[in-house]
Scaffold this motif. Structure first.
Motif, PDB file in Angstrom:
ATOM      1  N   TRP A 116       0.834  -1.204   0.000  1.00  0.00           N
ATOM      2  CA  TRP A 116       0.000   0.000   0.000  1.00  0.00           C
ATOM      3  C   TRP A 116       0.869   1.255   0.000  1.00  0.00           C
ATOM      4  O   TRP A 116       0.628   2.183  -0.776  1.00  0.00           O
ATOM      5  CB  TRP A 116      -0.938  -0.006   1.209  1.00  0.00           C
ATOM      6  CG  TRP A 116      -1.892   1.142   1.234  1.00  0.00           C
ATOM      7  CD1 TRP A 116      -3.117   1.211   0.635  1.00  0.00           C
ATOM      8  CD2 TRP A 116      -1.697   2.404   1.885  1.00  0.00           C
ATOM      9  NE1 TRP A 116      -3.695   2.435   0.886  1.00  0.00           N
ATOM     10  CE2 TRP A 116      -2.841   3.190   1.648  1.00  0.00           C
ATOM     11  CE3 TRP A 116      -0.669   2.939   2.654  1.00  0.00           C
ATOM     12  CZ2 TRP A 116      -2.985   4.478   2.135  1.00  0.00           C
ATOM     13  CZ3 TRP A 116      -0.805   4.227   3.145  1.00  0.00           C
ATOM     14  CH2 TRP A 116      -1.953   4.988   2.891  1.00  0.00           C
ATOM     15  N   TYR A 117       1.880   1.295   0.890  1.00  0.00           N
ATOM     16  CA  TYR A 117       2.776   2.460   0.930  1.00  0.00           C
ATOM     17  C   TYR A 117       3.518   2.625  -0.391  1.00  0.00           C
ATOM     18  O   TYR A 117       3.654   3.744  -0.898  1.00  0.00           O
ATOM     19  CB  TYR A 117       3.759   2.373   2.107  1.00  0.00           C
ATOM     20  CG  TYR A 117       3.193   3.025   3.343  1.00  0.00           C
ATOM     21  CD1 TYR A 117       3.257   4.402   3.525  1.00  0.00           C
ATOM     22  CD2 TYR A 117       2.556   2.269   4.321  1.00  0.00           C
ATOM     23  CE1 TYR A 117       2.705   5.004   4.641  1.00  0.00           C
ATOM     24  CE2 TYR A 117       2.007   2.864   5.439  1.00  0.00           C
ATOM     25  CZ  TYR A 117       2.086   4.233   5.596  1.00  0.00           C
ATOM     26  OH  TYR A 117       1.523   4.837   6.696  1.00  0.00           O
ATOM     27  N   SER A 118       3.991   1.539  -0.976  1.00  0.00           N
ATOM     28  CA  SER A 118       4.696   1.614  -2.257  1.00  0.00           C
ATOM     29  C   SER A 118       3.795   2.211  -3.336  1.00  0.00           C
ATOM     30  O   SER A 118       4.225   3.074  -4.112  1.00  0.00           O
ATOM     31  CB  SER A 118       5.169   0.226  -2.691  1.00  0.00           C
ATOM     32  OG  SER A 118       6.143  -0.263  -1.820  1.00  0.00           O
ATOM     33  N   GLU A 119       2.552   1.767  -3.373  1.00  0.00           N
ATOM     34  CA  GLU A 119       1.599   2.286  -4.357  1.00  0.00           C
ATOM     35  C   GLU A 119       1.333   3.777  -4.141  1.00  0.00           C
ATOM     36  O   GLU A 119       1.352   4.571  -5.080  1.00  0.00           O
ATOM     37  CB  GLU A 119       0.299   1.496  -4.262  1.00  0.00           C
ATOM     38  CG  GLU A 119      -0.755   1.920  -5.255  1.00  0.00           C
ATOM     39  CD  GLU A 119      -2.029   1.099  -5.108  1.00  0.00           C
ATOM     40  OE1 GLU A 119      -3.100   1.715  -4.938  1.00  0.00           O
ATOM     41  OE2 GLU A 119      -1.945  -0.136  -5.145  1.00  0.00           O
ATOM     42  N   GLN A 120       1.067   4.157  -2.898  1.00  0.00           N
ATOM     43  CA  GLN A 120       0.766   5.556  -2.579  1.00  0.00           C
ATOM     44  C   GLN A 120       1.940   6.475  -2.895  1.00  0.00           C
ATOM     45  O   GLN A 120       1.768   7.541  -3.497  1.00  0.00           O
ATOM     46  CB  GLN A 120       0.399   5.702  -1.096  1.00  0.00           C
ATOM     47  CG  GLN A 120      -0.841   4.971  -0.671  1.00  0.00           C
ATOM     48  CD  GLN A 120      -2.080   5.492  -1.369  1.00  0.00           C
ATOM     49  OE1 GLN A 120      -2.334   6.685  -1.391  1.00  0.00           O
ATOM     50  NE2 GLN A 120      -2.850   4.595  -1.949  1.00  0.00           N
ATOM     51  N   LEU A 121       3.128   6.084  -2.473  1.00  0.00           N
ATOM     52  CA  LEU A 121       4.299   6.941  -2.659  1.00  0.00           C
ATOM     53  C   LEU A 121       4.712   7.024  -4.123  1.00  0.00           C
ATOM     54  O   LEU A 121       5.077   8.102  -4.607  1.00  0.00           O
ATOM     55  CB  LEU A 121       5.450   6.465  -1.778  1.00  0.00           C
ATOM     56  CG  LEU A 121       5.191   6.637  -0.277  1.00  0.00           C
ATOM     57  CD1 LEU A 121       6.277   5.959   0.536  1.00  0.00           C
ATOM     58  CD2 LEU A 121       5.073   8.105   0.097  1.00  0.00           C
ATOM     59  N   THR A 122       4.655   5.919  -4.839  1.00  0.00           N
ATOM     60  CA  THR A 122       4.979   5.933  -6.265  1.00  0.00           C
ATOM     61  C   THR A 122       4.016   6.851  -7.014  1.00  0.00           C
ATOM     62  O   THR A 122       4.438   7.660  -7.844  1.00  0.00           O
ATOM     63  CB  THR A 122       4.926   4.506  -6.856  1.00  0.00           C
ATOM     64  OG1 THR A 122       5.906   3.703  -6.173  1.00  0.00           O
ATOM     65  CG2 THR A 122       5.217   4.512  -8.341  1.00  0.00           C
ATOM     66  N   ALA A 123       2.727   6.760  -6.696  1.00  0.00           N
ATOM     67  CA  ALA A 123       1.722   7.603  -7.345  1.00  0.00           C
ATOM     68  C   ALA A 123       1.946   9.085  -7.054  1.00  0.00           C
ATOM     69  O   ALA A 123       1.616   9.939  -7.876  1.00  0.00           O
ATOM     70  CB  ALA A 123       0.320   7.185  -6.902  1.00  0.00           C
ATOM     71  N   ALA A 124       2.546   9.383  -5.894  1.00  0.00           N
ATOM     72  CA  ALA A 124       2.802  10.770  -5.509  1.00  0.00           C
ATOM     73  C   ALA A 124       4.166  11.267  -5.998  1.00  0.00           C
ATOM     74  O   ALA A 124       4.585  12.373  -5.660  1.00  0.00           O
ATOM     75  CB  ALA A 124       2.702  10.919  -3.993  1.00  0.00           C
ATOM     76  N   GLY A 125       4.874  10.445  -6.767  1.00  0.00           N
ATOM     77  CA  GLY A 125       6.142  10.881  -7.341  1.00  0.00           C
ATOM     78  C   GLY A 125       7.385  10.599  -6.509  1.00  0.00           C
ATOM     79  O   GLY A 125       8.466  11.071  -6.832  1.00  0.00           O
TER      80      GLY A 125
ATOM     81  N   LYS B 276      10.476   8.263  -5.051  1.00  0.00           N
ATOM     82  CA  LYS B 276      11.334   7.208  -5.593  1.00  0.00           C
ATOM     83  C   LYS B 276      11.904   6.379  -4.451  1.00  0.00           C
ATOM     84  O   LYS B 276      12.416   6.924  -3.473  1.00  0.00           O
ATOM     85  CB  LYS B 276      12.505   7.805  -6.393  1.00  0.00           C
ATOM     86  CG  LYS B 276      12.073   8.693  -7.534  1.00  0.00           C
ATOM     87  CD  LYS B 276      11.435   7.899  -8.644  1.00  0.00           C
ATOM     88  CE  LYS B 276      11.054   8.824  -9.791  1.00  0.00           C
ATOM     89  NZ  LYS B 276       9.889   8.431 -10.480  1.00  0.00           N
ATOM     90  N   ASN B 277      11.843   5.065  -4.582  1.00  0.00           N
ATOM     91  CA  ASN B 277      12.418   4.165  -3.600  1.00  0.00           C
ATOM     92  C   ASN B 277      13.920   4.110  -3.837  1.00  0.00           C
ATOM     93  O   ASN B 277      14.364   3.670  -4.890  1.00  0.00           O
ATOM     94  CB  ASN B 277      11.796   2.772  -3.748  1.00  0.00           C
ATOM     95  CG  ASN B 277      12.251   1.824  -2.682  1.00  0.00           C
ATOM     96  OD1 ASN B 277      13.355   1.904  -2.181  1.00  0.00           O
ATOM     97  ND2 ASN B 277      11.387   0.904  -2.334  1.00  0.00           N
TER      98      ASN B 277
END
Length: 131
Positions: free
Chosen positions: A79-88, A90-91
């Motif tokens: 969920w966090y990966s999806e949210q953060l990726t969508a918000a721009g 980068k991991n």
């Protein structure tokens, strides 16, 4: 080297947080936004930090969030990966073993995340820093 320097605080939160799982929650004064469950978020809580939808807020400040949930660490991190990726975001560093420790970056901001499970409860620690 930069990734390790940013991952170190997240790993420290995992190690320190493991001893705090199940402890008493603290209240934050001066709050105006209210989380779905748990304590209220402070008025200056950053909008950049996603609040896990199926979690209980145990502690929150102007730059950090501690939550618990019955969901698995894999579900929470997805969920966090999806949210953060969508918000721009980068991991930039990630470690998945008994716990998850990751660092996400966007512009001049860093967001270390640690997620671990103990006894059917998953603890989420997220912080935000500017460099």
């Amino acid at each position: 080297m930069k990734k390790f320097a940013l991952l170190a605080p997240a790993l420290a939160m995992v190690l320190l947080g493991a001893g705090c799982a199940g402890g008493a929650s603290t209240s934050t004064s001066g709050s105006s936004a209210v989380a779905d469950k748990g304590i209220s978020l402070p008025a200056d809580f950053p909008k950049a930090i996603p609040v896990y939808a199926n979690g209980k807020v145990d502690d929150a400040s102007a730059d950090s969030l501690d939550m618990t949930t019955s969901d698995s660490k894999e579900v929470v991190y997805a969920w966090y990966s999806e949210q953060l990726t969508a918000a721009g975001w980068k991991n930039t560093a990630e470690r998945k073993e008994k716990s998850v420790a990751a660092v996400w970056e966007k512009g001049n901001q860093s967001m270390p995340i640690s997620i671990f499970s103990v006894g059917g409860e998953t603890t989420i620690n997220v912080s935000l820093s500017t460099y």
